[in-house]
Design a protein around this motif. Structure first.
Motif, PDB file in Angstrom:
ATOM      1  N   ASP A 362       0.820  -1.214   0.000  1.00  0.00           N
ATOM      2  CA  ASP A 362       0.000   0.000   0.000  1.00  0.00           C
ATOM      3  C   ASP A 362       0.851   1.259   0.000  1.00  0.00           C
ATOM      4  OD1 ASP A 362       0.997   0.128   2.556  1.00  0.00           O
ATOM      5  OD2 ASP A 362      -0.923  -0.012   3.574  1.00  0.00           O
ATOM      6  N   GLU A 363       2.143   1.125  -0.287  1.00  0.00           N
ATOM      7  CA  GLU A 363       3.138   2.191  -0.340  1.00  0.00           C
ATOM      8  C   GLU A 363       3.671   2.603   1.023  1.00  0.00           C
ATOM      9  OE1 GLU A 363       4.303   2.953  -3.178  1.00  0.00           O
ATOM     10  OE2 GLU A 363       2.745   2.131  -4.445  1.00  0.00           O
ATOM     11  N   VAL A 364       3.134   2.044   2.124  1.00  0.00           N
ATOM     12  CA  VAL A 364       3.573   2.435   3.470  1.00  0.00           C
ATOM     13  C   VAL A 364       3.924   1.227   4.337  1.00  0.00           C
ATOM     14  CG1 VAL A 364       2.907   3.578   5.630  1.00  0.00           C
ATOM     15  CG2 VAL A 364       2.273   4.597   3.428  1.00  0.00           C
ATOM     16  N   HIS A 365       3.071   0.183   4.306  1.00  0.00           N
ATOM     17  CA  HIS A 365       3.190  -0.911   5.270  1.00  0.00           C
ATOM     18  C   HIS A 365       3.799  -2.171   4.645  1.00  0.00           C
ATOM     19  CE1 HIS A 365      -0.206   1.602   6.777  1.00  0.00           C
ATOM     20  NE2 HIS A 365       0.472   1.463   7.904  1.00  0.00           N
ATOM     21  N   PRO A 366       4.695  -2.836   5.373  1.00  0.00           N
ATOM     22  CA  PRO A 366       5.283  -4.075   4.854  1.00  0.00           C
ATOM     23  C   PRO A 366       4.327  -5.248   4.939  1.00  0.00           C
ATOM     24  CG  PRO A 366       6.139  -3.600   7.043  1.00  0.00           C
ATOM     25  CD  PRO A 366       5.285  -2.427   6.650  1.00  0.00           C
ATOM     26  N   ASP A 367       4.510  -6.207   4.043  1.00  0.00           N
ATOM     27  CA  ASP A 367       3.739  -7.444   4.104  1.00  0.00           C
ATOM     28  C   ASP A 367       4.494  -8.465   4.940  1.00  0.00           C
ATOM     29  OD1 ASP A 367       5.810  -8.284   2.475  1.00  0.00           O
ATOM     30  OD2 ASP A 367       4.571  -8.514   0.676  1.00  0.00           O
ATOM     31  N   ALA A 368       3.992  -9.707   4.965  1.00  0.00           N
ATOM     32  CA  ALA A 368       4.562 -10.727   5.841  1.00  0.00           C
ATOM     33  C   ALA A 368       6.031 -10.999   5.530  1.00  0.00           C
ATOM     34  CB  ALA A 368       3.747 -12.014   5.718  1.00  0.00           C
ATOM     35  N   ALA A 369       6.366 -11.115   4.247  1.00  0.00           N
ATOM     36  CA  ALA A 369       7.749 -11.406   3.876  1.00  0.00           C
ATOM     37  C   ALA A 369       8.681 -10.272   4.285  1.00  0.00           C
ATOM     38  CB  ALA A 369       7.843 -11.665   2.369  1.00  0.00           C
ATOM     39  N   THR A 370       8.200  -9.047   4.180  1.00  0.00           N
ATOM     40  CA  THR A 370       9.035  -7.903   4.529  1.00  0.00           C
ATOM     41  C   THR A 370       9.201  -7.778   6.040  1.00  0.00           C
ATOM     42  OG1 THR A 370       8.271  -6.833   2.508  1.00  0.00           O
ATOM     43  CG2 THR A 370       9.392  -5.449   4.104  1.00  0.00           C
ATOM     44  N   HIS A 371       8.173  -8.145   6.822  1.00  0.00           N
ATOM     45  CA  HIS A 371       8.350  -8.200   8.274  1.00  0.00           C
ATOM     46  C   HIS A 371       9.477  -9.171   8.631  1.00  0.00           C
ATOM     47  CE1 HIS A 371       5.366  -5.809  10.468  1.00  0.00           C
ATOM     48  NE2 HIS A 371       4.588  -5.961   9.421  1.00  0.00           N
ATOM     49  N   ARG A 372       9.499 -10.317   7.990  1.00  0.00           N
ATOM     50  CA  ARG A 372      10.558 -11.291   8.239  1.00  0.00           C
ATOM     51  C   ARG A 372      11.921 -10.689   7.892  1.00  0.00           C
ATOM     52  NH1 ARG A 372      12.077 -15.420  11.122  1.00  0.00           N
ATOM     53  NH2 ARG A 372       9.896 -16.123  11.011  1.00  0.00           N
ATOM     54  N   HIS A 373      11.984 -10.032   6.759  1.00  0.00           N
ATOM     55  CA  HIS A 373      13.237  -9.409   6.313  1.00  0.00           C
ATOM     56  C   HIS A 373      13.712  -8.363   7.322  1.00  0.00           C
ATOM     57  CE1 HIS A 373      16.004  -7.519   3.371  1.00  0.00           C
ATOM     58  NE2 HIS A 373      15.558  -6.383   3.878  1.00  0.00           N
ATOM     59  N   ILE A 374      12.817  -7.480   7.766  1.00  0.00           N
ATOM     60  CA  ILE A 374      13.198  -6.419   8.701  1.00  0.00           C
ATOM     61  C   ILE A 374      13.610  -7.015  10.042  1.00  0.00           C
ATOM     62  CG2 ILE A 374      12.339  -4.419   9.988  1.00  0.00           C
ATOM     63  CD1 ILE A 374      10.500  -3.849   7.569  1.00  0.00           C
ATOM     64  N   GLY A 375      12.864  -8.011  10.536  1.00  0.00           N
ATOM     65  CA  GLY A 375      13.200  -8.629  11.808  1.00  0.00           C
ATOM     66  C   GLY A 375      14.571  -9.276  11.787  1.00  0.00           C
ATOM     67  N   GLU A 376      14.878  -9.976  10.711  1.00  0.00           N
ATOM     68  CA  GLU A 376      16.184 -10.627  10.608  1.00  0.00           C
ATOM     69  C   GLU A 376      17.304  -9.603  10.488  1.00  0.00           C
ATOM     70  OE1 GLU A 376      15.589 -13.204   7.295  1.00  0.00           O
ATOM     71  OE2 GLU A 376      14.685 -14.811   8.514  1.00  0.00           O
TER      72      GLU A 376
END
Length: 393
Positions: A362-376
């Motif tokens: 939505d141009e602002v919020h990460p999806d599930a895969a991106t949450h994983r990426h940011i957390g790691e």
């Protein structure tokens, strides 16, 4: 309710909950809050009131030999008028720290929000039951992580063996504050929000003050952090201030200093990590406010757009780029007297190159895969090597 078990009902008390700063007794049971009563009394914003009552990072934690668990809850699910119903919130079960089950919420209330006016209407619903069976018949640590995006009143806990609080395992407590991205936005489940992923990898206990739409340097949030026991502290600042066009550069710097000063009043020596925003193309050089894209709404899609103009930046309007520069400057200045303050550029968590393969839907919020990426990434940068949260650092 199933009848093949000899159920034991255990009172829901504070010693069985982690990640909440306050517990409110309601007509149905126990409502976890992520801001204390004093902070809530100073808030008049409905968005923050909803966000802090959604139990992101809050979990039941107990020791038991039970093979079956039932948890009665009254949830309030959020939907948006004109859009398909949102997925049911999920409950994640961990046994001895490892994933052991997952179940959706049932029953409950539905809050329908009109995105044109941001008014909401609640449709009442019944108490629902989440059930986990087939657990190993031995003493074990059990955690049930509550849905990160649904207000959840805890009504009753039943097990087929006695329950007791988990003893102190000596894990450090990480207190984190941020926006809806830290709250969980579009993560797959409560243990899949990026702070929960980083906490699991880092072996720490999470207290998550990610508050959707509400990382605005509110003094009452700083006081809540000041008064919360913690070994490690982080604050992620930027996107909400830009997308709400909440302040100008002149006010922003002193507000950051004041927020950090208040935290330091309660935690003078704890590692304190200031984190700037991840890459968000619409606001890198264009200020807010942010609004839903009307053309996308007409197609039944949620997409955000920047409503400010780059020409307004010299007059003090804030972009993510401007905020990153100011946060870096503030941390460098404070580090002269505070060796335990650190800065993490959010672009190192998720930058323009990451966006090419993991775009924000939505141009602002990460999806599930991106949450994983940011957390790691956060775990790697904060908890390993020379990171500020490395054990013994």
């Amino acid at each position: 309710m199933h009848t093949e078990h000899d159920w034991i009902t255990t009172p829901l008390t504070a010693d069985l909950l982690r990640g909440a700063l306050d517990l409110e007794r309601t007509e149905h049971g126990l409502l976890p809050h992520r801001l204390p009563a004093r902070a809530r009394a100073q808030n008049t914003n409905a968005q923050l009131a909803m966000a802090e009552a959604q139990p992101s990072g809050v979990r039941l934690a107990f020791r038991t030999a039970a093979t079956a668990i039932e948890l009665d809850t009254l949830r309030t699910k959020r939907d948006y008028a004109g859009f398909p119903p949102r997925p049911d919130g999920l409950y994640d079960l961990l046994v001895d720290g490892r994933p052991a089950g997952q179940a959706p919420g049932t029953g409950g209330n539905v809050l329908t929000i009109d995105m044109a006016t941001w008014n909401g209407e609640v449709t009442p619903g019944p108490v629902g039951t989440v059930r986990f069976t087939g657990l190993p018949a031995r003493e074990k640590d059990v955690e049930i992580w509550l849905p990160h995006n649904e207000t959840t009143e805890l009504v009753a806990l039943r097990t087929d063996a006695p329950v007791k609080p988990v003893p102190d395992r000596g894990r450090r407590v990480w207190l984190h504050h941020g926006s809806s991205i830290s709250h969980g936005s579009d993560a797959a489940s409560p243990t899949a929000i990026w702070p929960a992923i980083a906490a699991s990898l880092g072996g720490v206990e999470l207290v998550n003050l990610g508050l959707g739409g509400s990382a605005l340097l509110d003094p009452f949030t700083a006081r809540a952090m000041r008064d919360t026991p913690a070994d490690l502290i982080s604050v992620k600042i930027g996107i909400n201030i830009v997308n709400q066009d909440a302040m100008r550069l002149r006010a922003f710097g002193p507000a950051v200093h004041g927020f950090l000063d208040t935290i330091r009043d309660g935690h003078p020596d704890a590692p304190l990590l200031v984190v700037s925003s991840i890459h968000c193309a619409i606001h890198e050089t264009t200020p807010g406010p942010t609004a839903p894209d009307v053309s996308a709404l007409g197609e039944g899609r949620l997409r955000f757009a920047a409503m400010g103009a780059q020409a307004e930046v010299p007059a003090g309007k804030l972009t993510l780029g401007v905020i990153r520069e100011e946060l870096s400057r503030i941390v460098r200045q404070r580090a002269a007297d505070d060796p335990n303050i650190h800065y993490l550029d959010g672009l190192d968590l998720y930058g323009a190159s990451d966006a090419a393969g993991l775009p924000l839907p939505d141009e602002v919020h990460p999806d599930a895969a991106t949450h994983r990426h940011i957390g790691e990434r956060f775990h790697e940068l904060a908890f390993t090597g020379n990171g500020p949260f490395t054990a013994g650092s």
